[in-house]
Scaffold this active site. Structure first.
Site, short mmCIF file in Angstrom:
data_model
loop_
_atom_site.label_atom_id
_atom_site.label_comp_id
_atom_site.label_asym_id
_atom_site.label_seq_id
_atom_site.Cartn_x
_atom_site.Cartn_y
_atom_site.Cartn_z
N SER A 141 -2.93 6.67 -16.78
CA SER A 141 -2.71 6.24 -15.40
C SER A 141 -2.52 4.74 -15.32
O SER A 141 -2.05 4.23 -14.30
CB SER A 141 -3.88 6.67 -14.51
OG SER A 141 -5.10 6.11 -14.98
N ASP A 160 -2.23 7.79 -4.98
CA ASP A 160 -3.44 7.42 -5.70
C ASP A 160 -4.62 7.36 -4.74
O ASP A 160 -4.66 8.10 -3.76
CB ASP A 160 -3.22 6.08 -6.42
CG ASP A 160 -3.90 6.03 -7.77
OD1 ASP A 160 -5.13 5.91 -7.79
OD2 ASP A 160 -3.21 6.11 -8.81
N HIS A 170 -9.10 2.55 -8.55
CA HIS A 170 -7.99 3.04 -9.36
C HIS A 170 -6.64 2.72 -8.73
O HIS A 170 -5.73 2.19 -9.40
CB HIS A 170 -8.14 4.55 -9.56
CG HIS A 170 -7.25 5.12 -10.60
ND1 HIS A 170 -5.93 5.48 -10.36
CD2 HIS A 170 -7.47 5.43 -11.90
CE1 HIS A 170 -5.40 5.96 -11.46
NE2 HIS A 170 -6.31 5.94 -12.41
#
Length: 577
Positions: free
Chosen positions: A548, A147, A206
């Site tokens: 996600s 990520d 994220h």
């Protein structure tokens, strides 16, 4: 046996001359980065790699990255002619351009437990018992996250209560980088590698959100500015975290970086991998699995007994829109939970209340303002476009909008229009607030900052439009956003979650499972100005949606299953999840 079947599937693809990517020729004359894939890791292939890099009669090729832990191959800057020549080498399976992939961007674990304690949903592994979706403090389970990195100072990554010794068989490292010392790793974060930006630190948020969703420590009184208040915890809160930063701050991930991350994760000794990236479009080429870094990396991880979980994509709800559809991957769609964020509209003069409005709005109050209705889309009165009902960019006239709450309506699906674009148009033309009528996106609360916005269904809008038709001087108040629990029906598949069947293998049912992926609270980076309203401190937690977000829910559950059943293979875990 299942792994052998998948091996035969991949071997069939490799041995079929019509499927193998043996021509990497491109119309572009300039060199570009290609990935050279050579199958499973094997020391005997090192000499073949060296011979390709030091070609007789040609220039020496300097590899950008090499893969040797779980798979064999390398990435390098090549001319189209060099790529085509290398593709003809007998040890090479495929050669393909290094393309850019996109990332698919609290209460949820309690909701899953309550759901299975009722008669609504019973997973194949049996009901989730209290404490099942967790791991012991001495857990040696390691989840790898491919990520945007991690914000190690978050409370969700505190090491208290976690065994400080690295688990048996762990070979990873903590790479120092810009604003990321090797001491940033602790008993919780035990590994960190970076392939972009020179640091494993997360500047986008994220990766931090994803890691804490799957394996974050319990943090009491967590909230996003008093919304979604509760205890935030990961599904396997005592599992260890290994970070592989392969995606940049713009949420883009190079294929060669992701393959390096998979290769390193295999060599480091992780137990399951969470990855939430996909190409910009659903691939339709039959040999796609031989060109897809996620499918290739996941195959070799599963080959080593490592479960791989990936997001299904956010471009739904059209059929055959699913990404990450390789049969050896657990592909996860996104669902709602029983919590919504509501910003009701109170109509003036006893006109009633329009309920169920959803948005993440942090203003404390709004005065009563006049309403103007754009949902009829009358161009002669309101705008110069054929239809301005959706309040898209440059569609409204200031003289009709200024000083009013504007009612807009979305009809159909247009990916170029989103709530922030519409809110900016209304605010830019002097509007003081926006009521958006949208049945598709209503259950997904979006951030609107300090600007008063709410999203209502067409059913609730009937009351609003009736009020406008019978009221000479219509007035309204948009109330502050509040958290509403025990909302039903839930779970529901989100509108953005992609649907099957698989384009590559239509007889394979995908996605495999759905998990909470709508308006999920989890840890965030400590210096995010975009998610910080004026006059507030940056949030320690944030609320986002996407597959996600659903992906790490399953990754956390996978770790819990592996903790309870250490002998389970990736396919046994897939059956039990």
């Amino acid at each position: 046996m299942a792994l052998n079947c998948l091996s035969l599937l991949l071997i069939t693809l490799m041995m079929n001359p019509s499927l193998i990517t043996k021509s990497a020729a491109s119309s572009a004359a300039a060199d570009k980065v290609y990935i050279v894939y050579m199958g499973s890791a094997n020391p005997a292939k090192e000499s073949a790699i060296n011979s390709m890099l030091k070609r007789d009669g040609g220039r020496a090729i300097d590899p950008l990255r090499t893969y040797r832990h779980g798979l064999s191959g390398f990435s390098a800057r090549l001319s189209p002619e060099e790529a085509a020549a290398i593709a003809d080498h007998p040890h090479v399976i495929s050669v393909f351009p290094d393309e850019s992939y996109k990332l698919l961007t609290s209460r949820s674990w309690d909701f899953l437990q309550e759901l299975t304690e009722s008669n609504d949903v019973v997973p194949l592994a049996g009901p989730i018992r209290p404490g099942f979706c967790t791991s012991s403090p001495s857990s040696g389970l390691v989840i790898g996250f491919i990520d945007t990195g991690i914000w190690p100072e978050s409370e969700s990554f505190k090491s208290e209560g976690t065994n400080s010794n690295p688990p048996r068989g762990w070979n990873g490292t903590c790479m120092a980088g810009a604003d990321f010392e090797s001491t940033a790793c602790n008993g919780k974060i035990i590994g960190a590698r970076h392939y972009v930006t020179g640091t494993a630190r997360d500047w986008a948020g994220h990766g931090t959100h994803v890691a804490s969703t799957a394996a974050g420590a319990a943090v009491g009184k967590a909230s996003y500015y008093d919304l979604a208040t509760g205890t935030a915890r990961g599904g396997s809160e005592f599992a260890r975290i290994a970070v592989y930063k392969a995606c940049n701050d713009r949420l883009r991930c190079k294929g060669s970086h992701m393959l390096s991350a998979f290769d390193d994760a295999i060599g480091d000794g992780v137990h399951d991998i969470s990855v939430s990236s996909a190409p910009d479009e659903v691939p339709s080429r039959s040999p796609y699995f031989l060109r897809d870094p996620v499918a290739i990396g996941a195959f070799h991880a599963v080959e080593r007994g490592i479960t791989v979980v990936a997001g299904a994509g956010n471009t739904g709800p059209d059929p055959a829109s699913v990404f990450n559809d390789a049969p050896w991957i657990i592909t996860v769609g996104a669902s709602t939970i029983d919590r919504v964020f509501r910003a009701d509209v109170v109509l003036g003069g006893g006109g009633g209340v329009v309920k169920q409005g959803e948005v993440l709005r942090l203003i404390k109050f709004i005065l009563v303002f006049h309403l103007v209705n754009y949902t009829n889309g009358q161009p002669s009165l309101f705008c110069g476009l054929v239809n301005c009902s959706d309040c898209q960019q440059d569609s409204l006239k200031r003289e009709k909008t200024e000083g009013k709450i504007v009612i807009c309506e979305v009809k159909g699906k247009d990916p170029t229009i989103n709530l922030l674009t519409q809110a900016n148009e209304v605010q830019g033309k002097g509007g003081l607030g926006m009521i958006l009528v949208d049945d598709v996106t209503r259950r997904v609360a979006e951030y609107s900052g300090d600007f008063p916005v709410t999203v209502v269904s067409s059913r609730e809008a009937v009351k609003l439009k009736s009020y406008l038709n019978i009221t000479v001087d219509p007035l309204a108040t948009i109330l502050p956003t509040v958290t509403v629990g025990n909302y039903r029906p839930a779970p529901q598949v989100s509108y953005f979650s992609t649907r099957g069947p698989s384009v590559n293998l239509p007889n394979i049912i995908k996605p495999d499972v759905i998990a909470p992926g709508v308006s999920i609270l989890a840890a965030w980076i400590g210096d995010d100005s975009e998610s910080t309203p004026k006059g507030r401190k940056p949030p320690s937690f944030n609320i986002i949606s996407g597959t996600s977000v659903s992906c790490p829910h399953v990754a956390g559950a996978v770790a819990a299953i592996k903790n309870a059943q250490p002998s389970f293979s990736p396919f046994a875990i897939k059956s039990a999840s």
